[in-house]
Design an enzyme around this catalytic site. Structure first.
Site, mmCIF file in Angstrom:
data_model
loop_
_atom_site.group_PDB
_atom_site.id
_atom_site.type_symbol
_atom_site.label_atom_id
_atom_site.label_comp_id
_atom_site.label_asym_id
_atom_site.label_seq_id
_atom_site.Cartn_x
_atom_site.Cartn_y
_atom_site.Cartn_z
ATOM 1 N N HIS A 65 6.063 5.693 11.578
ATOM 2 C CA HIS A 65 7.357 5.458 10.925
ATOM 3 C C HIS A 65 8.119 6.763 10.822
ATOM 4 C CE1 HIS A 65 4.961 6.757 7.456
ATOM 5 N NE2 HIS A 65 6.053 6.845 6.713
ATOM 6 N N HIS A 67 9.418 8.819 8.504
ATOM 7 C CA HIS A 67 9.445 9.871 7.485
ATOM 8 C C HIS A 67 9.031 11.231 8.059
ATOM 9 C CE1 HIS A 67 9.240 6.824 3.931
ATOM 10 N NE2 HIS A 67 10.477 7.078 4.313
ATOM 11 N N ASP A 69 7.317 13.716 6.980
ATOM 12 C CA ASP A 69 5.926 14.188 6.910
ATOM 13 C C ASP A 69 5.042 13.536 7.988
ATOM 14 O OD1 ASP A 69 6.276 11.829 5.170
ATOM 15 O OD2 ASP A 69 4.172 12.103 4.625
ATOM 16 N N HIS A 70 5.641 12.647 8.796
ATOM 17 C CA HIS A 70 4.916 12.015 9.910
ATOM 18 C C HIS A 70 5.501 12.395 11.267
ATOM 19 C CE1 HIS A 70 2.765 9.206 7.134
ATOM 20 N NE2 HIS A 70 3.732 9.672 6.366
ATOM 21 N N HIS A 121 7.298 -0.244 3.543
ATOM 22 C CA HIS A 121 7.462 1.167 3.141
ATOM 23 C C HIS A 121 8.742 1.695 3.790
ATOM 24 C CE1 HIS A 121 6.336 5.313 2.267
ATOM 25 N NE2 HIS A 121 6.377 5.609 3.551
ATOM 26 N N ASP A 143 1.695 4.829 6.271
ATOM 27 C CA ASP A 143 1.882 4.733 4.818
ATOM 28 C C ASP A 143 2.034 3.283 4.363
ATOM 29 O OD1 ASP A 143 1.871 7.471 4.831
ATOM 30 O OD2 ASP A 143 3.964 7.725 4.233
ATOM 31 N N HIS A 181 -2.472 9.472 4.156
ATOM 32 C CA HIS A 181 -2.507 10.375 2.991
ATOM 33 C C HIS A 181 -3.832 10.244 2.246
ATOM 34 C CE1 HIS A 181 1.787 11.625 2.767
ATOM 35 N NE2 HIS A 181 2.019 10.455 3.333
HETATM 36 FE FE FE Z 1 3.931 9.851 4.312
HETATM 37 ZN ZN ZN Z 2 6.176 7.536 4.616
#
Ligand code: FE
Ligand code: ZN
Length: 271
Positions: A65, A67, A69-70, A121, A143, A181
């Protein structure tokens, strides 16, 4: 006459590369060809360091996805390794070279993945499932599903997320679940507030606490473990329904209302 050749059978290893505070960038590698794939590289630096240390050659990037942090490490990795980037069709990720939608398949390093769309999410969220990996099925779910919990609803609604989680819960019980995570202890503390009498949950809390005390990941989980202990996969269980009703002080009419209630409760829960 040709003799049958005995090819060494590739064993795919799966290791976590830690990034930021609590992200895991999963690295799958074949220890014969030394090829590697990474899932959700939010940061390129730890990935490059791990690949160099193990003398692995990156052959693809998988994205669940949009975001940051990915996805934040994609540009730097692609600049260095020139690899395809597989992920959802999304307005937010320019770097995807191969788009994956529901039921699309992806064969990589001898593993056949199938794409599951799991919005909630984010709206673009996908999960990748491989049934015939060494040691049983594997799932990369970003996530969406966490050990003992689930992602926050940033873009989707409760019905959408519950349907996505139900889809994952229907996978083979022995599926190893690779979440993005390390949120397990906080999630289990909340699960314990929902279901203090769940024995499987109590056992899981002590096991996960022990792993974290040794600095070890609590992942992968399994679908069976999540079904037994994760309140977000247990919205049809009497104990969870009763607790949701009590929390909301109203009649939770269906599983979606139960899910919405415990997701909202978790959003404001501090350990
Ligand atoms: Fe994340
Ligand atoms: Zn995420």
């Amino acid at each position: 006459m040709l003799e049958p050749t005995t090819q060494p059978i590739a064993m795919i290893q799966i290791i976590p590369i830690s990034a930021f505070d609590d992200n895991y960038i999963w690295c799958l590698y074949d220890d014969i060809s030394q090829q590697a794939v990474v899932v959700d590289p939010g940061d390129a630096k730890p990935v490059i360091a791990a690949l160099d240390a193990m003398q692995l050659d990156l052959v693809a990037i998988l994205i669940t996805h949009h975001h940051f942090d990915h996805t934040g490490g994609i540009d730097e990795l692609v600049a260095q390794y020139k690899v395809p980037v597989y992920g959802p069709r999304s307005d937010h990720i320019d770097q995807i070279t191969h788009h994956l939608a529901e039921s699309d398949t992806l064969s990589i390093m001898g593993l056949d993945f199938i794409t599951l769309e799991v919005p909630g999410h984010t709206l673009d969220h996908i999960a990748l499932y491989c049934e015939q990996a060494d040691g049983g099925p594997i799932l990369f779910c970003g996530d969406t599903l966490f050990a003992g919990g689930c992602g926050r609803l940033f873009e989707g609604n409760p019905a959408m997320m519950l349907s996505s989680l139900t889809k994952l819960a229907e996978l083979s019980a022995d599926t190893r679940v690779y979440c993005a995570h390390e949120y397990t202890l906080a999630n289990l503390a909340f699960a314990n507030a929902v279901e203090p009498d769940n024995q499987a949950l109590q056992q899981r809390i002590s096991q996960a606490t022990g792993l974290r005390q040794q600095g070890l990941p609590t992942l992968p989980s399994t679908i069976a473990t999540e079904i037994a202990t994760n309140p977000f996969l247990r919205c049809h269980q009497t104990a969870v329904i009763d607790r949701a009703k009590q929390h909301r002080q109203d009649d939770c009419a269906d599983s979606t209302a139960v899910f919405a209630t415990i997701r909202g409760w978790k959003d404001n829960f501090s350990v």
